[in-house]
Design an enzyme around this catalytic site. Structure first.
Site, PDB file in Angstrom:
ATOM      1  N   LYS A   1       1.449   4.389   2.778  1.00  0.00           N
ATOM      2  CA  LYS A   1       1.288   5.625   1.992  1.00  0.00           C
ATOM      3  C   LYS A   1       1.052   6.738   3.005  1.00  0.00           C
ATOM      4  O   LYS A   1      -0.082   7.002   3.375  1.00  0.00           O
ATOM      5  CB  LYS A   1       0.066   5.494   1.065  1.00  0.00           C
ATOM      6  CG  LYS A   1       0.202   4.434   0.007  1.00  0.00           C
ATOM      7  CD  LYS A   1      -0.770   4.628  -1.153  1.00  0.00           C
ATOM      8  CE  LYS A   1      -2.153   4.146  -0.843  1.00  0.00           C
ATOM      9  NZ  LYS A   1      -2.991   4.002  -2.071  1.00  0.00           N
TER      10      LYS A   1
ATOM     11  N   ASP B   1      -2.141  -5.117   4.971  1.00  0.00           N
ATOM     12  CA  ASP B   1      -1.494  -4.990   3.677  1.00  0.00           C
ATOM     13  C   ASP B   1      -0.961  -3.578   3.458  1.00  0.00           C
ATOM     14  O   ASP B   1       0.192  -3.380   3.098  1.00  0.00           O
ATOM     15  CB  ASP B   1      -2.465  -5.381   2.544  1.00  0.00           C
ATOM     16  CG  ASP B   1      -3.820  -4.673   2.635  1.00  0.00           C
ATOM     17  OD1 ASP B   1      -4.052  -3.903   3.590  1.00  0.00           O
ATOM     18  OD2 ASP B   1      -4.656  -4.897   1.744  1.00  0.00           O
TER      19      ASP B   1
ATOM     20  N   ASP C   1      -6.262  -5.678  -4.034  1.00  0.00           N
ATOM     21  CA  ASP C   1      -7.169  -5.766  -5.178  1.00  0.00           C
ATOM     22  C   ASP C   1      -7.207  -4.510  -6.029  1.00  0.00           C
ATOM     23  O   ASP C   1      -6.926  -3.404  -5.571  1.00  0.00           O
ATOM     24  CB  ASP C   1      -8.587  -6.037  -4.696  1.00  0.00           C
ATOM     25  CG  ASP C   1      -9.223  -4.801  -4.075  1.00  0.00           C
ATOM     26  OD1 ASP C   1      -8.674  -4.301  -3.068  1.00  0.00           O
ATOM     27  OD2 ASP C   1     -10.236  -4.306  -4.606  1.00  0.00           O
TER      28      ASP C   1
ATOM     29  N   ARG D   1      -5.781  -9.748  -7.190  1.00  0.00           N
ATOM     30  CA  ARG D   1      -5.110 -10.063  -5.918  1.00  0.00           C
ATOM     31  C   ARG D   1      -4.058 -11.151  -6.099  1.00  0.00           C
ATOM     32  O   ARG D   1      -3.106 -11.248  -5.337  1.00  0.00           O
ATOM     33  CB  ARG D   1      -6.131 -10.561  -4.883  1.00  0.00           C
ATOM     34  CG  ARG D   1      -7.113  -9.506  -4.409  1.00  0.00           C
ATOM     35  CD  ARG D   1      -7.933 -10.064  -3.246  1.00  0.00           C
ATOM     36  NE  ARG D   1      -9.097  -9.248  -2.948  1.00  0.00           N
ATOM     37  CZ  ARG D   1      -9.105  -8.203  -2.118  1.00  0.00           C
ATOM     38  NH1 ARG D   1      -8.002  -7.832  -1.499  1.00  0.00           N
ATOM     39  NH2 ARG D   1     -10.201  -7.523  -1.909  1.00  0.00           N
TER      40      ARG D   1
ATOM     41  N   ASP E   1      -3.129   3.734   4.592  1.00  0.00           N
ATOM     42  CA  ASP E   1      -3.326   4.944   3.794  1.00  0.00           C
ATOM     43  C   ASP E   1      -3.732   6.087   4.730  1.00  0.00           C
ATOM     44  O   ASP E   1      -2.876   6.714   5.344  1.00  0.00           O
ATOM     45  CB  ASP E   1      -4.367   4.648   2.708  1.00  0.00           C
ATOM     46  CG  ASP E   1      -4.472   5.753   1.674  1.00  0.00           C
ATOM     47  OD1 ASP E   1      -3.604   6.647   1.662  1.00  0.00           O
ATOM     48  OD2 ASP E   1      -5.416   5.733   0.869  1.00  0.00           O
TER      49      ASP E   1
ATOM     50  N   GLY F   1      -6.868  -8.085   2.142  1.00  0.00           N
ATOM     51  CA  GLY F   1      -5.579  -7.855   1.483  1.00  0.00           C
ATOM     52  C   GLY F   1      -4.353  -8.487   2.110  1.00  0.00           C
ATOM     53  O   GLY F   1      -3.327  -8.640   1.459  1.00  0.00           O
TER      54      GLY F   1
ATOM     55  N   VAL G   1      -2.319   0.800  -5.634  1.00  0.00           N
ATOM     56  CA  VAL G   1      -1.526  -0.376  -6.005  1.00  0.00           C
ATOM     57  C   VAL G   1      -2.338  -1.657  -5.836  1.00  0.00           C
ATOM     58  O   VAL G   1      -3.303  -1.692  -5.072  1.00  0.00           O
ATOM     59  CB  VAL G   1      -0.222  -0.463  -5.174  1.00  0.00           C
ATOM     60  CG1 VAL G   1       0.680   0.716  -5.465  1.00  0.00           C
ATOM     61  CG2 VAL G   1      -0.522  -0.549  -3.674  1.00  0.00           C
TER      62      VAL G   1
HETATM   63  P1  IMP Z   1      -7.068   3.500   5.255  1.00  0.00           P
HETATM   64  O1  IMP Z   1      -8.181   3.300   6.254  1.00  0.00           O
HETATM   65  O2  IMP Z   1      -7.258   4.724   4.417  1.00  0.00           O
HETATM   66  O3  IMP Z   1      -5.688   3.469   5.888  1.00  0.00           O
HETATM   67  O4  IMP Z   1      -7.195   2.364   4.201  1.00  0.00           O
HETATM   68  C1  IMP Z   1      -6.699   1.164   4.413  1.00  0.00           C
HETATM   69  C2  IMP Z   1      -7.383   0.125   3.563  1.00  0.00           C
HETATM   70  O5  IMP Z   1      -7.815   0.610   2.268  1.00  0.00           O
HETATM   71  C3  IMP Z   1      -6.353  -0.911   3.276  1.00  0.00           C
HETATM   72  O6  IMP Z   1      -6.331  -1.891   4.284  1.00  0.00           O
HETATM   73  C4  IMP Z   1      -6.756  -1.437   1.930  1.00  0.00           C
HETATM   74  O7  IMP Z   1      -7.694  -2.469   2.118  1.00  0.00           O
HETATM   75  C5  IMP Z   1      -7.390  -0.271   1.248  1.00  0.00           C
HETATM   76  N1  IMP Z   1      -6.405   0.434   0.388  1.00  0.00           N
HETATM   77  C6  IMP Z   1      -5.833   1.641   0.577  1.00  0.00           C
HETATM   78  N2  IMP Z   1      -4.980   1.949  -0.427  1.00  0.00           N
HETATM   79  C7  IMP Z   1      -5.002   0.886  -1.261  1.00  0.00           C
HETATM   80  C8  IMP Z   1      -4.302   0.588  -2.502  1.00  0.00           C
HETATM   81  O8  IMP Z   1      -3.483   1.371  -3.029  1.00  0.00           O
HETATM   82  N3  IMP Z   1      -4.573  -0.611  -3.059  1.00  0.00           N
HETATM   83  C9  IMP Z   1      -5.449  -1.514  -2.515  1.00  0.00           C
HETATM   84  N4  IMP Z   1      -6.115  -1.272  -1.374  1.00  0.00           N
HETATM   85  C10 IMP Z   1      -5.896  -0.079  -0.754  1.00  0.00           C
HETATM   86 MG    MG Z   2      -6.600  -3.821   4.257  1.00  0.00          MG
END
Ligand code: IMP
Ligand code: MG
Length: 175
Positions: free
Chosen positions: A131, A100, A159, A165, A103, A41, A153
């Protein structure tokens, strides 16, 4: 039918990337940053950010990592593995991890723990989108573009089921 809603236009994204470059350059002007992008991303964001950094006198070296969820980690659904590791020598360097979107923070936390074992000089994190609502780990990025609501998003490198993308803006689907 789900309707596409634009969250940030190309102009808004451009402006934000410039502001982030200002912040980063204030900390690293005249230095060289070892930038580590988290695939997939980050590719739009990273490409735009490094050009802005160059204009502000920050030189960079670049490498990438890729991670995925380990589907076989029973009962640990969020366990991550690094599937595309880097040969980047980060020992003693000023490292900036570029993501990118943040979360739960599980992905980044895993990566940071891994990188810290390699003895970087300093290590900071820059994310375009944050987020903060579902964070599972204690992690706050050093440079944040936009804080966004808890919506899925896509666009500008992110994606939607591996598609979209290439959109120049960031959007979500209204349920
Ligand atoms: P985390 O480990 O939950 O912080 O997730 C992070 C990864 O999940 C990011 O680097 C993205 O690749 C993917 N991701 C989380 N939320 C989104 C979104 O809203 N759109 C696209 N990819 C997301
Ligand atoms: Mg990512």
């Amino acid at each position: 039918m789900a309707k596409e809603r634009i969250l940030f236009t190309p102009e808004e994204i451009d402006k934000k990337v410039s502001e982030l470059a200002d912040e980063i350059a204030a900390d690293y002007k005249g230095k060289e940053l070892a930038i580590l992008g988290v695939l997939k991303g980050c590719f739009f964001f990273l490409a735009d950010l490094i050009r802005e950094l160059r204009e502000r006198g920050v030189a960079v070296t670049i490498d990438f990592v890729k991670m995925k969820t380990d589907e076989e980690a029973v009962g640990e659904s969020s366990k991550k593995i690094i599937i595309f590791d880097t040969e980047f020598d980060i020992r003693g360097k000023d490292v900036l991890v570029v993501e990118d979107i943040l979360d739960t923070g599980v992905t980044l936390n895993y990566l940071l723990n891994h990188l810290k074992e390699e003895g970087p000089g300093t290590i900071r994190v820059c994310v375009l989108l944050d987020k903060p609502f579902k964070r599972k780990v204690d992690l706050s990025p050093d440079y944040v573009g936009f804080e966004i609501p808890d919506k899925y998003v896509f666009g500008y490198g992110l994606d939607y089921q591996e598609r979209l993308r290439e959109l120049p803006y960031i959007a979500y689907f209204d349920e």
